[in-house]
Design an enzyme around this catalytic site. Structure first.
Site, short mmCIF file in Angstrom:
data_model
loop_
_atom_site.label_atom_id
_atom_site.label_comp_id
_atom_site.label_asym_id
_atom_site.label_seq_id
_atom_site.Cartn_x
_atom_site.Cartn_y
_atom_site.Cartn_z
N ARG A 46 0.82 -1.21 0.00
CA ARG A 46 0.00 0.00 0.00
C ARG A 46 0.85 1.26 0.00
O ARG A 46 0.36 2.35 -0.25
CB ARG A 46 -0.89 0.01 1.25
CG ARG A 46 -2.23 -0.62 1.00
CD ARG A 46 -3.07 -0.52 2.25
NE ARG A 46 -2.27 -0.92 3.42
CZ ARG A 46 -2.77 -1.18 4.60
NH1 ARG A 46 -4.06 -1.08 4.80
NH2 ARG A 46 -2.00 -1.53 5.62
N LYS A 152 4.35 -17.27 9.07
CA LYS A 152 3.79 -17.55 10.39
C LYS A 152 3.47 -16.23 11.07
O LYS A 152 4.00 -15.23 10.63
CB LYS A 152 4.79 -18.37 11.22
CG LYS A 152 6.20 -17.74 11.20
CD LYS A 152 6.86 -17.69 12.53
CE LYS A 152 6.39 -16.62 13.44
NZ LYS A 152 7.20 -15.41 13.47
N HIS A 182 11.03 -20.01 9.10
CA HIS A 182 12.41 -19.82 8.68
C HIS A 182 13.44 -20.51 9.57
O HIS A 182 14.58 -20.67 9.17
CB HIS A 182 12.74 -18.33 8.50
CG HIS A 182 13.10 -17.62 9.77
ND1 HIS A 182 12.17 -17.09 10.61
CD2 HIS A 182 14.30 -17.38 10.35
CE1 HIS A 182 12.77 -16.54 11.65
NE2 HIS A 182 14.07 -16.70 11.52
N LYS A 186 17.47 -22.67 8.77
CA LYS A 186 18.77 -22.49 9.41
C LYS A 186 19.59 -23.76 9.25
O LYS A 186 19.11 -24.86 9.54
CB LYS A 186 18.59 -22.18 10.91
CG LYS A 186 18.00 -20.81 11.20
CD LYS A 186 17.89 -20.61 12.71
CE LYS A 186 17.05 -19.39 13.06
NZ LYS A 186 17.76 -18.13 12.99
N GLU A 220 16.52 -13.21 22.85
CA GLU A 220 16.94 -12.10 22.01
C GLU A 220 17.28 -10.88 22.84
O GLU A 220 16.69 -10.66 23.90
CB GLU A 220 15.82 -11.74 21.03
CG GLU A 220 15.49 -12.86 20.06
CD GLU A 220 14.44 -12.44 19.05
OE1 GLU A 220 14.81 -11.91 18.00
OE2 GLU A 220 13.25 -12.62 19.34
N ASP A 239 4.29 -15.59 18.35
CA ASP A 239 5.38 -15.20 17.45
C ASP A 239 6.44 -16.29 17.33
O ASP A 239 7.03 -16.47 16.28
CB ASP A 239 6.01 -13.90 17.98
CG ASP A 239 7.01 -13.27 17.00
OD1 ASP A 239 6.78 -13.40 15.78
OD2 ASP A 239 7.99 -12.66 17.45
N HIS A 244 8.40 -21.67 15.58
CA HIS A 244 9.86 -21.88 15.63
C HIS A 244 10.29 -22.91 16.68
O HIS A 244 11.02 -23.85 16.38
CB HIS A 244 10.57 -20.56 15.92
CG HIS A 244 10.37 -19.50 14.88
ND1 HIS A 244 10.20 -19.80 13.54
CD2 HIS A 244 10.35 -18.15 14.97
CE1 HIS A 244 10.06 -18.67 12.87
NE2 HIS A 244 10.13 -17.66 13.71
N LYS A 340 12.24 -11.30 24.46
CA LYS A 340 12.95 -10.15 23.89
C LYS A 340 13.57 -9.34 25.01
O LYS A 340 13.17 -9.44 26.16
CB LYS A 340 11.98 -9.31 23.08
CG LYS A 340 11.40 -10.08 21.89
CD LYS A 340 11.11 -9.21 20.71
CE LYS A 340 10.53 -10.00 19.56
NZ LYS A 340 11.53 -10.51 18.64
#
Ligand code: BG6
Length: 484
Positions: A46, A152, A182, A186, A220, A239, A244, A340
């Site tokens: 957009r 995802k 993803h 790896k 992370e 998430d 994962h 995180k």
């Protein structure tokens, strides 16, 4: 081998995923020389961009990534000849994915084989499937393929995942759907299969008979960065966990497949994922980062991040204790955690062995540990006992580390290179079948339910996470591996 010519259509072309991961991965594939001269990319978004401004944004992002030592995109400097070639294949289409006109315009530009990639928020996956379907863009004609890559999180829970599947299957056949995760791209995650099934010194020990417990960590240092509004709808659990972390869990726990074929691997993973028990109420911990200091830099709390509700109850940390009801894993707890703004970036699997069945050394010697490092210093570490030099028999703990980069040339690998290439080649073995998505939703359903109300526990940015996560293991007489 060079992949067949096709057009890659990127929905969400102005977004983070395209800039930071997909286009850099395509750059890596160009360097490897596996893209057909007729391979093309159309970006749809957009945002008011033109071919030129889109290319410029991607070029700037590539340079940023190359300059970031933490990014797995490690070319150091961008080769101008490769960029020139890539840039000539990029074109931009301004459009809204919820409007039919977008797909009519697209249909006029896409001929032959094509891959449609949903690099957008999950609520747009359904509208994209509908739009493509109505414009006949998912119709495969003789000799050509039409594939749909879905990111995802696939759904928000079991019911919505099933509904999304049904919607897509209304327009496309199962062989056209590539559900991407993803982590499966790896190298080090793929390497788990080789480690386990090609080495007799590991696989026979990989069971309840010898293992005390297993930890899977994806910690992370980064916060939510610019993704506050995405994160507000997603949270750490959706998430990272049913996708994962469960994919890693499947790699660690699946029975040996009959062969490396798509069917056998997916069956083996599907079986073990279906055996993961629903999480019990006392086995879930959620946290949210408060302000703190990370590597010497002050960081704001999650609630102060742009796009985040100042009273947000969304978790930025999740820890779970899981059990797998198969003979191999009976009685072995699996502890998963992700968060995180923690003290370190660490993606690892720790297999904690039981102490020796019969200790002749007096006292209880420390048990063995095998740690697989998925990111950062990729490789594995074994912790074991040896005789300390000197008179008498005293034990000393020692460790041996294998690092990938000591043995192999460092090839930049974001994770998406091998997945994009496999999709072009029609190899779905690294993609997920619906059962590998649905089973984890079933396992985490009690967590989704429980976290509809209440608040996460705060942890300081730069810490190892909320205190209750430590208590979760302490209750079992265990402790998390250090993040440092
Ligand atoms: C993504 C999540 O799927 O994975 C991000 O949406 C997360 O929130 C990322 O940061 C982690 O991936 P990696 O490859 O950096 O470990």
């Amino acid at each position: 081998a060079v992949a067949p010519a096709c057009t890659l259509v990127l929905f969400g072309a102005a977004g983070d995923l395209v800039k930071r991961l997909l286009v850099p991965s395509i750059y890596d594939l160009m360097v490897s020389g596996v893209l057909d001269p007729d391979f093309r990319i159309i970006g749809i978004d957009r945002a008011e961009l033109t071919d030129e401004t889109w290319r410029q944004n991607l070029y700037d992002a590539l340079h940023q990534m190359a300059a970031d030592p933490a990014a797995e995109f490690n070319a150091g400097s961008i080769r101008e000849d490769v960029w020139c070639d890539l840039s000539g294949r990029l074109s931009y289409q301004h459009g809204d994915v919820t409007q039919d006109a977008t797909y009519q315009a697209l249909a006029a530009r896409v001929h032959g084989s094509a891959i449609f990639y949903c690099a957008v928020a999950g609520r747009f996956f359904g509208p994209i499937a509908d739009g493509l379907g109505k414009a006949d863009l998912l119709q495969e004609n003789a000799g050509d393929f039409r594939r749909l890559v879905v990111e995802k999180p696939f759904g928000d829970d079991l019911a919505s995942a099933r509904a999304l599947d049904a919607k897509i299957l209304g327009w496309a056949q199962e062989h056209q759907i590539y559900r991407i995760d993803h982590f499966l791209g790896k190298e080090t995650v793929q390497a788990i299969m080789a480690l386990r099934f090609a080495n007799r010194i590991f696989e026979p020990l990989w069971s309840a008979e010898h293992l005390d417990h297993v930890q899977i960590t994806a910690a992370e240092v980064l916060g939510v960065e610019g993704r506050g509004s995405f994160y507000e709808r997603t949270g750490a659990l959706r998430d990272m966990v049913p996708n994962h972390l469960f994919q890693v869990l499947a790699m660690v726990t699946m029975e040996p497949p009959k062969d490396l074929g798509e069917r056998a691997v997916r069956d083996a993973k599907g079986r073990v994922l279906a055996a993961v028990q629903p999480v019990k109420p006392l086995d879930m911990v959620r946290g949210q980062y408060a302000a703190g200091t990370v590597n010497g830099a002050p960081r704001v709390s999650y609630r102060e991040e742009p796009g985040v509700d100042p009273n947000s109850p969304i978790e930025t940390y999740a820890a779970l204790r899981l059990e797998i009801a198969t003979p191999r894993w009976q009685g072995v707890p699996f502890y998963l955690r992700t968060g995180k703004r923690l003290s370190a970036h660490r993606t690892e699997i720790v297999l904690q062995f039981k102490p020796s069945a019969h200790s002749i050394f007096g006292g209880q010697p420390e048990a063995n540990r095998l740690s697989l490092h998925i990111d950062g210093d990729k490789g594995l570490r074994t912790d074991f006992q040896i005789k300390a030099p000197g008179p008498g028999m005293a034990l000393a703990p020692v460790a041996e580390t294998f690092m990938h980069d000591d043995f192999f040339e460092h090839v930049p690998n974001i994770g998406y290179e091998s997945l994009l290439y496999a999709c072009m080649m029609g190899d779905a073995s690294l993609f997920q079948r619906a059962d590998a998505i649905e089973a984890p939703w079933v396992s985490v359903e009690p967590v989704l339910e429980a976290w509809k109300t209440g608040e996460p526990e705060l942890y300081a940015a730069g810490s190892a996470g909320p205190a209750s996560a430590d208590a979760l293991l302490a209750r079992d007489g265990r402790a998390w591996a250090s993040l440092q």
